[in-house]
Design an enzyme around this catalytic site. Structure first.
Site, PDB file in Angstrom:
ATOM      1  N   ARG A   1       0.854  -1.206   0.000  1.00 49.22           N
ATOM      2  CA  ARG A   1       0.000   0.000   0.000  1.00 49.22           C
ATOM      3  C   ARG A   1       0.881   1.244   0.000  1.00 49.22           C
ATOM      4  O   ARG A   1       1.401   1.658   1.052  1.00 49.22           O
ATOM      5  CB  ARG A   1      -0.908   0.018   1.218  1.00 49.22           C
ATOM      6  CG  ARG A   1      -1.720   1.291   1.355  1.00 49.22           C
ATOM      7  CD  ARG A   1      -2.744   1.467   0.273  1.00 49.22           C
ATOM      8  NE  ARG A   1      -3.779   0.434   0.362  1.00 49.22           N
ATOM      9  CZ  ARG A   1      -4.694   0.244  -0.592  1.00 49.22           C
ATOM     10  NH1 ARG A   1      -4.669   0.992  -1.683  1.00 49.22           N
ATOM     11  NH2 ARG A   1      -5.606  -0.703  -0.469  1.00 49.22           N
TER      12      ARG A   1
ATOM     13  N   ARG B   1       1.650  -6.587  -9.857  1.00 49.47           N
ATOM     14  CA  ARG B   1       2.098  -6.071  -8.545  1.00 49.47           C
ATOM     15  C   ARG B   1       2.117  -7.152  -7.468  1.00 49.47           C
ATOM     16  O   ARG B   1       2.589  -6.905  -6.352  1.00 49.47           O
ATOM     17  CB  ARG B   1       1.235  -4.890  -8.111  1.00 49.47           C
ATOM     18  CG  ARG B   1      -0.208  -5.235  -7.751  1.00 49.47           C
ATOM     19  CD  ARG B   1      -0.926  -4.001  -7.195  1.00 49.47           C
ATOM     20  NE  ARG B   1      -2.325  -4.304  -6.865  1.00 49.47           N
ATOM     21  CZ  ARG B   1      -3.114  -3.481  -6.174  1.00 49.47           C
ATOM     22  NH1 ARG B   1      -2.652  -2.315  -5.749  1.00 49.47           N
ATOM     23  NH2 ARG B   1      -4.366  -3.812  -5.910  1.00 49.47           N
TER      24      ARG B   1
ATOM     25  N   HIS C   1       0.836   3.434 -10.534  1.00 50.14           N
ATOM     26  CA  HIS C   1      -0.188   3.944  -9.597  1.00 50.14           C
ATOM     27  C   HIS C   1       0.486   4.655  -8.414  1.00 50.14           C
ATOM     28  O   HIS C   1       0.361   4.217  -7.259  1.00 50.14           O
ATOM     29  CB  HIS C   1      -0.985   2.721  -9.128  1.00 50.14           C
ATOM     30  CG  HIS C   1      -2.227   3.002  -8.353  1.00 50.14           C
ATOM     31  ND1 HIS C   1      -2.254   3.694  -7.173  1.00 50.14           N
ATOM     32  CD2 HIS C   1      -3.507   2.634  -8.583  1.00 50.14           C
ATOM     33  CE1 HIS C   1      -3.486   3.739  -6.706  1.00 50.14           C
ATOM     34  NE2 HIS C   1      -4.263   3.120  -7.539  1.00 50.14           N
TER      35      HIS C   1
ATOM     36  N   ASP D   1     -11.658  10.536  -6.912  1.00 45.23           N
ATOM     37  CA  ASP D   1     -11.227   9.387  -7.728  1.00 45.23           C
ATOM     38  C   ASP D   1     -11.606   9.711  -9.165  1.00 45.23           C
ATOM     39  O   ASP D   1     -12.706   9.450  -9.616  1.00 45.23           O
ATOM     40  CB  ASP D   1     -11.936   8.118  -7.248  1.00 45.23           C
ATOM     41  CG  ASP D   1     -11.267   6.854  -7.795  1.00 45.23           C
ATOM     42  OD1 ASP D   1     -11.585   5.760  -7.289  1.00 45.23           O
ATOM     43  OD2 ASP D   1     -10.437   6.969  -8.728  1.00 45.23           O
TER      44      ASP D   1
ATOM     45  N   GLU E   1      -1.500   9.105 -11.179  1.00 43.00           N
ATOM     46  CA  GLU E   1      -1.105   7.865 -11.840  1.00 43.00           C
ATOM     47  C   GLU E   1      -0.993   8.048 -13.358  1.00 43.00           C
ATOM     48  O   GLU E   1      -1.880   8.656 -13.972  1.00 43.00           O
ATOM     49  CB  GLU E   1      -2.144   6.789 -11.532  1.00 43.00           C
ATOM     50  CG  GLU E   1      -2.410   6.625 -10.039  1.00 43.00           C
ATOM     51  CD  GLU E   1      -3.737   5.961  -9.729  1.00 43.00           C
ATOM     52  OE1 GLU E   1      -4.175   5.092 -10.501  1.00 43.00           O
ATOM     53  OE2 GLU E   1      -4.363   6.344  -8.706  1.00 43.00           O
TER      54      GLU E   1
HETATM   55  O1  TA6 Z   1      -6.482   4.510  -8.853  1.00 45.89           O
HETATM   56  C1  TA6 Z   1      -7.576   4.745  -8.001  1.00 45.89           C
HETATM   57  C2  TA6 Z   1      -8.164   3.393  -7.605  1.00 45.89           C
HETATM   58  O2  TA6 Z   1      -8.638   2.693  -8.725  1.00 45.89           O
HETATM   59  C3  TA6 Z   1      -9.247   3.647  -6.562  1.00 45.89           C
HETATM   60  O3  TA6 Z   1     -10.544   3.390  -7.089  1.00 45.89           O
HETATM   61  C4  TA6 Z   1      -8.862   2.726  -5.407  1.00 45.89           C
HETATM   62  O4  TA6 Z   1      -9.465   1.458  -5.551  1.00 45.89           O
HETATM   63  C5  TA6 Z   1      -7.352   2.683  -5.574  1.00 45.89           C
HETATM   64  O5  TA6 Z   1      -7.166   2.561  -6.973  1.00 45.89           O
HETATM   65  C6  TA6 Z   1      -6.625   1.656  -4.764  1.00 45.89           C
HETATM   66  O6  TA6 Z   1      -6.860   0.375  -5.272  1.00 45.89           O
HETATM   67  P1  TA6 Z   1      -6.236  -0.870  -4.461  1.00 45.89           P
HETATM   68  O7  TA6 Z   1      -6.702  -2.078  -5.197  1.00 45.89           O
HETATM   69  O8  TA6 Z   1      -4.745  -0.721  -4.480  1.00 45.89           O
HETATM   70  O9  TA6 Z   1      -6.772  -0.744  -3.058  1.00 45.89           O
END
Ligand code: TA6
Length: 289
Positions: A63, A89, A159, A203, A262
């Site tokens: 994370r 990932r 991301h 978002d 991102e």
């Molecule tokens: O990039 C934004 C997103 O798609 C959000 O909707 C949120 O889900 C974030 O990615 C994090 O995703 P993850 O699967 O890493 O918790």
């Protein structure tokens, strides 16, 4: 592991990682997901955000830092049992070439190729090459190659989680007037009016966004410039209070300290590669005062 240059050291962790330390910056990169978890230019505070609650375990996403999303972005299009943001990932990548460059930067290459496990989930042969150049800027280049006999279509994203003192006082410029899908409001189509300010869960998927963005952090007195190449989609995310509290690998009080900007190709801008073809997605991050 190949012979490592003096700027690169192996780090003993639940997950194997390499540390980079040169005259420009320090960085930490886990082989799990080829995940850049930290980048700190000399004289600067940490630029990448990582949750104190992050998992560091096989099969689990880290994370923070720079998750590599491939071959889909967000939820799997048809199978809810599949992990969000694809498989890259979650897999152990191999450390390839590593070298100290003449200008003092360090270049490290990671690789991931399809195998029976990936093909069981996504039935295509691919080779990924991820080049990380650690210097006064952080240069991330993901090359996707179709090593199969037929064309395939995929989504991808770097991301990236950026560290800010207080997202409520930050400002994101560079997307003024751009169209976006508001994922907080059922994917409603909207236009970005002026700089992007953060006042609630955010978002946004900006299509046709090929230019750089700048995160202005008045508290730290710095600007993080996020440039890119080979990307038509920019995604901006902060979970805010409620969503932060719902994520087990994200501290309830951490949301003011980060913002994701991102570099992606997703949704209507997914990419099709013919047999043997390859393409690059690049994000280049710099800090200005
Ligand atoms: O990039 C934004 C997103 O798609 C959000 O909707 C949120 O889900 C974030 O990615 C994090 O995703 P993850 O699967 O890493 O918790």
């Amino acid at each position: 592991m190949s012979i490592l240059p003096s700027s690169v050291t192996e780090i003993a962790h639940e997950l194997p990682a390499v540390g980079v330390s040169n005259r420009h910056a320090r960085a930490t990169i886990f082989l799990h997901g080829a995940h850049v978890a930290s980048w700190r230019p000399v004289g600067e505070a940490e630029v990448l955000w990582t949750s104190v609650r992050s998992w560091f375990a096989a099969g689990k996403p880290i994370r923070g830092g720079v998750p590599i999303c491939f071959p889909w972005f967000g939820a799997h299009p048809t199978d809810a049992a599949q992990p969000a943001h694809g498989i890259a990932r979650l897999r152990p990548w191999t450390l390839g070439e590593a070298e100290d460059l003449a200008d003092g930067r360090t270049r490290v290459v990671f690789r991931l190729a399809s195998d029976p496990q990936t093909e069981a989930v996504w039935p295509h042969a691919f080779e990924l090459k991820y080049t990380v150049v650690v210097g006064a800027e952080l240069e991330l280049t993901l090359e996707v190659k179709n090593s199969g006999q037929e064309a395939f279509t995929f989504e991808e994203a770097l991301h990236t989680y950026f560290d800010v003192a207080d997202v409520r006082r930050a400002k994101l410029t560079g997307l003024e007037g751009a169209r976006y899908l508001d994922k907080v409001d059922g994917g409603a189509e909207r236009t970005q009016a002026g700089p992007l300010l953060f006042t609630a869960e955010t978002d946004r998927v900006f299509a046709g966004a090929e230019g750089p963005c700048t995160i202005e952090d008045p508290v730290l007195g710095r600007k993080i410039v996020v440039a890119k190449a080979g990307s038509k989609t920019t995604v901006v995310w902060n979970p805010w209070v409620a969503k932060a509290a719902r994520m087990p690998d994200y501290g309830d009080e951490e949301w003011p300290g980060m913002v994701c900007v991102e570099a992606a190709n997703a949704g209507t801008e997914r990419v099709t590669l013919g047999a043997g073809q390859a393409r690059e997605l690049r994000q280049v991050i710099g800090v200005r005062r």
